[in-house]
Structures are given as structure tokens and as C-alpha cells.
Design a protein around this motif. Structure first.
Motif, PDB file in Angstrom:
ATOM      1  N   LEU A  42     -14.187  28.151  53.050  1.00  0.00           N
ATOM      2  CA  LEU A  42     -13.098  27.464  52.351  1.00  0.00           C
ATOM      3  C   LEU A  42     -13.233  25.938  52.436  1.00  0.00           C
ATOM      4  CD1 LEU A  42     -10.591  27.711  50.647  1.00  0.00           C
ATOM      5  CD2 LEU A  42      -9.263  27.938  52.752  1.00  0.00           C
ATOM      6  N   PRO A  43     -13.462  25.356  53.628  1.00  0.00           N
ATOM      7  CA  PRO A  43     -13.633  23.895  53.648  1.00  0.00           C
ATOM      8  C   PRO A  43     -14.838  23.433  52.829  1.00  0.00           C
ATOM      9  CG  PRO A  43     -13.617  24.769  55.901  1.00  0.00           C
ATOM     10  CD  PRO A  43     -13.458  25.915  54.967  1.00  0.00           C
ATOM     11  N   GLU A  45     -16.092  24.886  50.170  1.00  0.00           N
ATOM     12  CA  GLU A  45     -15.756  24.989  48.750  1.00  0.00           C
ATOM     13  C   GLU A  45     -14.885  23.812  48.312  1.00  0.00           C
ATOM     14  OE1 GLU A  45     -14.109  28.948  48.508  1.00  0.00           O
ATOM     15  OE2 GLU A  45     -16.095  29.838  48.186  1.00  0.00           O
ATOM     16  N   ARG A  46     -13.949  23.389  49.161  1.00  0.00           N
ATOM     17  CA  ARG A  46     -13.122  22.211  48.848  1.00  0.00           C
ATOM     18  C   ARG A  46     -13.979  20.948  48.836  1.00  0.00           C
ATOM     19  NH1 ARG A  46      -8.952  24.698  52.437  1.00  0.00           N
ATOM     20  NH2 ARG A  46      -9.857  23.412  54.076  1.00  0.00           N
ATOM     21  N   ILE A  47     -14.895  20.845  49.787  1.00  0.00           N
ATOM     22  CA  ILE A  47     -15.797  19.697  49.830  1.00  0.00           C
ATOM     23  C   ILE A  47     -16.649  19.650  48.566  1.00  0.00           C
ATOM     24  CG2 ILE A  47     -17.860  18.791  50.988  1.00  0.00           C
ATOM     25  CD1 ILE A  47     -16.516  19.715  53.652  1.00  0.00           C
ATOM     26  N   ALA A  49     -15.988  20.871  45.602  1.00  0.00           N
ATOM     27  CA  ALA A  49     -15.141  20.457  44.477  1.00  0.00           C
ATOM     28  C   ALA A  49     -14.888  18.956  44.517  1.00  0.00           C
ATOM     29  CB  ALA A  49     -13.821  21.227  44.503  1.00  0.00           C
ATOM     30  N   GLY A  50     -14.639  18.409  45.699  1.00  0.00           N
ATOM     31  CA  GLY A  50     -14.418  16.975  45.841  1.00  0.00           C
ATOM     32  C   GLY A  50     -15.660  16.167  45.517  1.00  0.00           C
ATOM     33  N   GLN A  53     -16.067  16.071  41.797  1.00  0.00           N
ATOM     34  CA  GLN A  53     -15.082  15.133  41.246  1.00  0.00           C
ATOM     35  C   GLN A  53     -15.560  13.694  41.463  1.00  0.00           C
ATOM     36  OE1 GLN A  53     -11.239  15.616  43.048  1.00  0.00           O
ATOM     37  NE2 GLN A  53     -10.362  13.863  42.001  1.00  0.00           N
ATOM     38  N   PRO A  72     -11.369  12.728  48.542  1.00  0.00           N
ATOM     39  CA  PRO A  72     -10.491  13.896  48.566  1.00  0.00           C
ATOM     40  C   PRO A  72     -10.931  14.983  49.539  1.00  0.00           C
ATOM     41  CG  PRO A  72     -11.723  13.780  46.505  1.00  0.00           C
ATOM     42  CD  PRO A  72     -11.989  12.515  47.247  1.00  0.00           C
ATOM     43  N   PHE A  73     -12.145  14.919  50.023  1.00  0.00           N
ATOM     44  CA  PHE A  73     -12.667  15.957  50.900  1.00  0.00           C
ATOM     45  C   PHE A  73     -12.837  15.481  52.336  1.00  0.00           C
ATOM     46  CE2 PHE A  73     -15.865  13.824  48.410  1.00  0.00           C
ATOM     47  CZ  PHE A  73     -16.705  13.291  49.380  1.00  0.00           C
ATOM     48  N   ASP A  76     -11.588  17.668  55.299  1.00  0.00           N
ATOM     49  CA  ASP A  76     -12.413  18.868  55.485  1.00  0.00           C
ATOM     50  C   ASP A  76     -13.704  18.540  56.227  1.00  0.00           C
ATOM     51  OD1 ASP A  76     -10.869  20.996  54.272  1.00  0.00           O
ATOM     52  OD2 ASP A  76     -11.206  19.976  52.374  1.00  0.00           O
TER      53      ASP A  76
END
Length: 101
Positions: A42-43, A45-47, A49-50, A53, A72-73, A76
């Protein structure tokens, strides 16, 4: 790793970091469940995405380091343990984001 000193070099670092993050996520899929790498899915995947971006903003001209805020990451990245092999690369992307070249 020598830190980037130009926007072009920073973009290249972000692209490389995206690729390494994708590779790390693929390794999680193949890892032995007993090694407990799944906790990073999960972290990471957020990283990822960030990072995507961030890359879009860099390529679109909407962003140039340094920035007044954290990426934004960032939270994480700090939550990752030292055994995550791309942690130092992620931290370098975040440092340049905040501090510039």
C-alpha cells in the motif's frame, strides 16, 4: 549516486525511481509470504502514484524544485524500513523536491 543538478537530470531520476518502484512492487508479488514484504504494498502504491503525479508536473512545466511543501508521498517514504532497497532513491527525490538542486 550523484545528486542531479539540473531539471533534466531530476526528471531522469524521477523516471528511474518510478521504474524501480514498479520493479519493487513486482518483487512483492513474487516474494515468499514469510518474508512479509506485503506490508509495503500500500505505501509503495501511494508512492508510485505520487511519483507519477510529480513527473507529470515536471514534464508539464507546472513544477520546478524547490517547493515549499513536501511531496505527496513523503510520509510514506519515511514510514518505510531501512530494508526497502529503493528507500535512499526515494528520499533523494523528496529531498530535491524540497531543497532544490
Amino acid at each position: 549516486m550523484e545528486p542531479p543538478h539540473t531539471l533534466e537530470a531530476y526528471v531522469a531520476l524521477v523516471v528511474e525511481t518510478i521504474e524501480e518502484t514498479e520493479d519493487f512492487l513486482a518483487c512483492i508479488d513474487d516474494a515468499d509470504p514469510e518474508e512479509n514484504w506485503e506490508r509495503y504494498r500500500l505505501p509503495m502504491e501511494r508512492i508510485l502514484a505520487g511519483l507519477r503525479q510529480l513527473l507529470a508536473g515536471l514534464e508539464g512545466g507546472a513544477y520546478r524544485p524547490p517547493a515549499a511543501d513536501s511531496p505527496p508521498f513523503f510520509d510514506d517514504i519515511d514510514a518505510l524500513a531501512a530494508d526497502v532497497p529503493i528507500r535512499s532513491m526515494l528520499r533523494e527525490v523528496a529531498r530535491i523536491y524540497r531543497e532544490g538542486f
